[in-house]
Motif scaffolding. Structure first.
Motif, mmCIF file in Angstrom:
data_model
loop_
_atom_site.group_PDB
_atom_site.id
_atom_site.type_symbol
_atom_site.label_atom_id
_atom_site.label_comp_id
_atom_site.label_asym_id
_atom_site.label_seq_id
_atom_site.Cartn_x
_atom_site.Cartn_y
_atom_site.Cartn_z
ATOM 1 N N SER A 438 -5.325 -15.296 -16.905
ATOM 2 C CA SER A 438 -4.219 -15.460 -17.049
ATOM 3 C C SER A 438 -3.454 -16.199 -15.763
ATOM 4 N N ALA A 439 -2.084 -16.788 -16.080
ATOM 5 C CA ALA A 439 -1.508 -17.252 -14.861
ATOM 6 C C ALA A 439 0.012 -17.436 -15.367
ATOM 7 N N VAL A 440 0.712 -16.888 -14.127
ATOM 8 C CA VAL A 440 2.058 -16.990 -14.238
ATOM 9 C C VAL A 440 2.613 -17.696 -12.969
ATOM 10 N N ILE A 441 3.566 -18.831 -13.347
ATOM 11 C CA ILE A 441 4.074 -19.530 -12.427
ATOM 12 C C ILE A 441 5.626 -19.210 -12.389
ATOM 13 N N ASN A 451 0.487 -32.205 -18.606
ATOM 14 C CA ASN A 451 -0.373 -31.760 -20.009
ATOM 15 C C ASN A 451 -0.908 -30.591 -19.648
ATOM 16 N N LEU A 452 -0.295 -29.521 -20.384
ATOM 17 C CA LEU A 452 -0.892 -28.164 -20.264
ATOM 18 C C LEU A 452 -2.366 -27.841 -20.646
ATOM 19 N N ALA A 453 -3.131 -28.953 -21.375
ATOM 20 C CA ALA A 453 -4.420 -28.848 -21.748
ATOM 21 C C ALA A 453 -5.350 -29.151 -20.689
ATOM 22 N N ASP A 454 -4.655 -29.575 -19.343
ATOM 23 C CA ASP A 454 -5.367 -29.823 -18.098
ATOM 24 C C ASP A 454 -5.633 -28.568 -17.466
ATOM 25 N N VAL A 455 -5.045 -27.610 -17.662
ATOM 26 C CA VAL A 455 -4.963 -26.405 -17.032
ATOM 27 C C VAL A 455 -6.168 -25.454 -17.733
ATOM 28 N N GLN A 456 -7.203 -25.048 -16.944
ATOM 29 C CA GLN A 456 -8.174 -24.390 -17.628
ATOM 30 C C GLN A 456 -7.955 -22.857 -17.570
ATOM 31 N N VAL A 457 -7.038 -22.341 -18.351
ATOM 32 C CA VAL A 457 -6.624 -21.100 -18.473
ATOM 33 C C VAL A 457 -6.423 -21.015 -20.051
ATOM 34 N N SER A 459 -4.652 -21.232 -23.198
ATOM 35 C CA SER A 459 -3.180 -21.788 -23.556
ATOM 36 C C SER A 459 -2.485 -20.576 -24.036
ATOM 37 N N ASP A 460 -2.802 -19.676 -24.418
ATOM 38 C CA ASP A 460 -1.809 -18.488 -24.869
ATOM 39 C C ASP A 460 -1.700 -17.408 -23.673
ATOM 40 N N SER A 461 -2.366 -17.868 -22.620
ATOM 41 C CA SER A 461 -2.212 -16.656 -21.584
ATOM 42 C C SER A 461 -1.633 -17.358 -20.199
ATOM 43 N N ILE A 462 -0.727 -18.465 -20.412
ATOM 44 C CA ILE A 462 -0.159 -19.205 -19.298
ATOM 45 C C ILE A 462 1.534 -18.947 -19.448
ATOM 46 N N TYR A 463 1.828 -18.442 -18.441
ATOM 47 C CA TYR A 463 3.428 -17.933 -18.433
ATOM 48 C C TYR A 463 4.275 -18.681 -17.458
ATOM 49 N N ARG A 464 5.611 -18.787 -17.633
ATOM 50 C CA ARG A 464 6.522 -19.267 -16.823
ATOM 51 C C ARG A 464 7.714 -18.282 -16.753
ATOM 52 N N PRO A 482 8.322 -27.372 -15.864
ATOM 53 C CA PRO A 482 7.538 -26.443 -16.703
ATOM 54 C C PRO A 482 8.348 -26.014 -18.121
ATOM 55 N N THR A 483 9.484 -25.949 -18.018
ATOM 56 C CA THR A 483 10.288 -25.308 -19.064
ATOM 57 C C THR A 483 9.937 -26.360 -20.588
ATOM 58 N N LEU A 484 9.708 -27.435 -20.106
ATOM 59 C CA LEU A 484 9.198 -28.526 -21.254
ATOM 60 C C LEU A 484 7.776 -28.582 -21.479
ATOM 61 N N LEU A 485 7.164 -27.490 -20.901
ATOM 62 C CA LEU A 485 5.614 -27.375 -21.266
ATOM 63 C C LEU A 485 5.736 -26.230 -22.372
ATOM 64 N N PRO A 486 4.449 -26.354 -23.093
ATOM 65 C CA PRO A 486 4.473 -25.315 -24.138
ATOM 66 C C PRO A 486 3.740 -24.245 -23.579
ATOM 67 N N MET A 487 4.418 -23.582 -22.627
ATOM 68 C CA MET A 487 3.816 -22.225 -21.974
ATOM 69 C C MET A 487 4.954 -21.078 -22.378
ATOM 70 N N THR A 488 4.451 -19.863 -22.554
ATOM 71 C CA THR A 488 5.352 -18.472 -22.935
ATOM 72 C C THR A 488 6.446 -18.433 -21.745
ATOM 73 N N GLY A 489 7.604 -18.416 -22.082
ATOM 74 C CA GLY A 489 8.539 -18.210 -21.113
ATOM 75 C C GLY A 489 8.840 -16.518 -20.853
ATOM 76 N N LEU A 490 9.011 -15.948 -19.931
ATOM 77 C CA LEU A 490 9.245 -14.703 -19.726
ATOM 78 C C LEU A 490 10.725 -14.632 -18.712
#
Length: 560
Positions: A438-441, A451-457, A459-464, A482-490
């Motif tokens: 998992s990752a949080v930025i 492209n979030l698909a480039d990130v090898q984590v 996809s449902d475990s990447i957060y901002r 990053p707000t425009l990428l399909p990652m979950t916002g916290l």
């Protein structure tokens, strides 16, 4: 060249038995020393025959000493080889035994590993299996290489003994035994040059306990910054190197000061002054590290590198070798070991305490560790607009993350945390197969990709997390905002826990790790592998709407 089939056919226990026999013969010869001493012609004997008897006795003593030294050398070499091959076979057997139940097949001749159960339609799951297959392949290859090194050394010594060219000086039997044993010791295989974390891990695991201790005592520089080595071993090595580096840097500063005092050239004077400033900054950083290590027994020094323009370091809070959950934090612009590690170590301690509390409240019986990773050169205002430092740092961070998994027999839940420019560095790292779960930025100017698909984590475990009034998080300088990428916002807004505890809001760019804040709580929840406990949502302000609209317009226009 030694193959996997060769190593699997070898029988280390047979070598152990031979070593025991050789040792028995060696001891029998050494047992003759009292009789040999008792049979020495007396010095009070004055006669021509006394000289002849003395020469004959000395000849016998030298013959026996030669036999003892040769036997001691062969015994030592065979005994070393037996111990090393036993450890090496244990490593190979563990890999092979693991493969079958997990759907991998090992060609016992070539060492090639085949995935028998590839996952179709789930890229994240297949990426994990591909990484596992790479790890297993590299562990086998390194073990076979180490076996070849042992075999070559043992064969060379036995050839010398057979040809009669193995001569070791000795004044008496005991001395001959000691010098023979020293000559017969097999050299420890050095770590692989530029090897991956998995290769370095396999090298370490293939060493006997005696050889591991020898490396730790004699070559801590082989271990301290080598990804794939257990954290506890790296810590022991780096503490030794910390003392050495402090002495070296102080000597360097003294020498530079003497040169500066002696020169009358203003240009050279300024050049030497800047060198002193850089060396002193490193020395100051080491003093901070010393204070941190002395503050608690649960600190581990995992990186110590003073070879470049700045001091690099990584300090863990908690036992990384045993923790079920490990979080690795990468800081951003302007952070240094001397100026920033102390405060970030405190942040990591607070984060670890909160993560551990969550795990304890769940009754999971699991543990956590948090790492402040200062393993790259951070930018200042003069070069923060470029990505060069983030790329280089990302490559090193990828190796470090991979090394945590490689160093352990069981992979922990591994979380990457990146703030500001450190999130860009983290973004580069996570485009490599690191095994990160998992990752949080947070406060991120971009993660080095659109492209979030480039990130090898997964996809449902990447957060901002983006705090209110954080302008850096709207830059989108290093990839799209990053707000425009399909990652979950916290969220970083104020929140209330079920027990009534109020978590404070984080605002601006630098308060995400503030103790008692919602953002800190969210980082702990993800690090604990409990995303359901986190408070979801985005803190979107005017800057996000403006930048989001701008990016959308550019993308529609086709300029990006």
């Amino acid at each position: 060249m030694t193959t996997l089939a060769d190593v699997l056919a070898w029988q280390p226990e047979t070598l152990t038995g031979i070593a025991d026999q050789l040792n028995a013969e060696r001891r029998a010869l050494l047992g003759l020393e009292p009789d040999l001493d008792a049979g020495r012609p007396p010095t009070a004997w004055v006669a021509p025959a006394q000289q002849q008897a003395t020469r004959a006795h000395r000849s016998l003593e030298l013959t026996l000493a030669d036999a003892v030294s040769e036997l001691a050398a062969v015994f030592q070499a065979v005994d070393d080889a037996a111990a090393d091959l036993t450890a090496l076979r244990r490593e190979l057997d563990s890999v092979i035994d693991w493969c079958g139940p997990h759907g991998f097949a090992v060609n016992r001749s070539t060492g090639v590993i085949t995935d028998l159960h590839p996952v179709i339609g789930d890229d994240d799951a297949q990426a994990d299996r591909d990484l596992t297959r790479t790890e297993l392949s590299e562990r086998i290859a390194q073990a076979v290489q180490a076996a070849d090194h042992i075999d070559t050394q043992l064969a060379d010594l036995l050839r010398r003994a057979l040809s009669g060219s193995l001569h070791v000086a000795g004044t008496d039997l005991s001395d001959a035994d000691a010098t023979g044993s020293a000559a017969g010791q097999l050299a420890v295989t050095p770590p692989p040059t530029d090897g991956s974390a998995y290769e370095s891990s396999a090298w370490w695991r293939s060493l006997s306990p005696e050889d591991q201790q020898w490396v730790l005592d004699n070559h801590p520089e082989w271990l301290g910054n080598t990804d794939g080595i257990p954290a506890g071993i790296r810590d022991q090595a780096n503490r030794v190197l910390l003392d050495r580096e402090q002495e070296r840097l102080q000597s360097e500063i003294d020498d530079l000061q003497a040169q500066m005092d002696a020169t009358l050239d203003p240009t050279e004077h300024e050049y030497l002054r800047l060198q002193i400033v850089a060396a002193q900054e490193k020395l100051d950083g080491m003093a901070v590290i010393e204070q941190i290590l002395a503050s608690s027994e649960d600190r581990y020094l995992l990186v110590l590198d003073a070879s470049g323009p700045v001091l690099k370091a990584a300090v863990a809070v908690g036992d990384v070798d045993a923790a079920d959950h490990v979080s690795v934090f990468t800081p951003g612009m302007g952070t240094t070991v001397a100026g920033s590690l102390g405060s970030y170590d405190e942040n990591m301690q607070n984060l670890k305490i909160l993560t551990q509390k969550m795990l304890n409240d769940l009754g999971a019986g699991e543990t956590a560790a948090c790492i402040a990773w200062f393993g790259y050169e951070t930018p200042d205002v003069s070069n923060v607009a470029g990505t060069g430092l983030a790329k280089r740092g990302g490559a090193d961070l990828a190796d470090f993350l991979q090394g945590i998994n490689a160093s352990r027999s069981d992979d922990p839940h591994l979380t990457a945390l990146g703030h500001s420019y450190g999130s860009t560095t983290t973004g580069y790292a996570l485009q490599e197969p690191t095994g990160t779960d998992s990752a949080v930025i947070f406060g991120s100017p971009g993660i080095a990709t659109d492209n979030l698909a480039d990130v090898q984590v997964p996809s449902d475990s990447i957060y901002r997390i983006e705090a209110r009034n954080d302008p850096v998080a709207d830059f989108g300088r290093f990839g799209v905002d990053p707000t425009l990428l399909p990652m979950t916002g916290l969220t970083s807004s104020e929140a209330t826990l079920p027990d009534g505890t109020v978590l404070t809001e984080s605002t601006g760019h630098s308060d995400y790790l503030t103790n008692g804040s919602t953002s800190q709580y969210n980082l702990a929840a993800i690090g604990a592998g409990q995303p359901d406990l986190a408070f979801m949502g985005d803190n979107i302000g005017f800057g996000d709407y403006f930048m989001g609209g701008l990016w959308a317009g550019i993308e529609l226009w086709g300029g990006r």
